[in-house]
Design a protein around this motif. Sequence first.
Motif, PDB file in Angstrom:
ATOM      1  N   SER A 254     -12.744 -15.903  30.043  1.00  0.00           N
ATOM      2  CA  SER A 254     -13.633 -16.630  30.932  1.00  0.00           C
ATOM      3  C   SER A 254     -14.299 -15.659  31.882  1.00  0.00           C
ATOM      4  N   ILE A 255     -15.601 -15.847  32.084  1.00  0.00           N
ATOM      5  CA  ILE A 255     -16.367 -15.000  32.993  1.00  0.00           C
ATOM      6  C   ILE A 255     -16.957 -15.892  34.071  1.00  0.00           C
ATOM      7  N   LEU A 256     -16.749 -15.511  35.320  1.00  0.00           N
ATOM      8  CA  LEU A 256     -17.253 -16.268  36.454  1.00  0.00           C
ATOM      9  C   LEU A 256     -18.297 -15.442  37.182  1.00  0.00           C
ATOM     10  N   HIS A 257     -19.483 -16.034  37.355  1.00  0.00           N
ATOM     11  CA  HIS A 257     -20.550 -15.395  38.131  1.00  0.00           C
ATOM     12  C   HIS A 257     -20.736 -16.190  39.417  1.00  0.00           C
ATOM     13  N   VAL A 258     -20.969 -15.482  40.505  1.00  0.00           N
ATOM     14  CA  VAL A 258     -21.254 -16.120  41.786  1.00  0.00           C
ATOM     15  C   VAL A 258     -22.676 -15.732  42.175  1.00  0.00           C
ATOM     16  N   CYS A 259     -23.495 -16.732  42.413  1.00  0.00           N
ATOM     17  CA  CYS A 259     -24.901 -16.489  42.734  1.00  0.00           C
ATOM     18  C   CYS A 259     -25.318 -17.480  43.820  1.00  0.00           C
TER      19      CYS A 259
END
Length: 92
Positions: free
Chosen positions: A12-17
């Motif tokens: 799982s890859i989590l991006h915060v934007c």
Amino acid sequence: MFLNIPSDLLMSILHVCHKYSPFTGGVVEHVRNLCERLIKKYEVCVVTTDPSGVLPSEEIINGVIVKRFKCRAPRRSFYFSGMLRKFLLKYS
């Protein structure tokens, strides 16, 4: 992790934007393009803020899981969301 898939089967890859689709802009477009390429091999989630307060709190856009948190954005100079902070602490 985000879709209750065992972690040994899928990374799982989590991006915060600070903002994500339907908003536009350089960082928003970069993160969107990156996420839409990564979903071919990984589970991808974007956590972001919703300064408008009218967008869905959770949805899937082109295969990318998007979780939005209400925020304060004084004069649009920065975005602060206490709930986003709690979410990140929970999964860190």
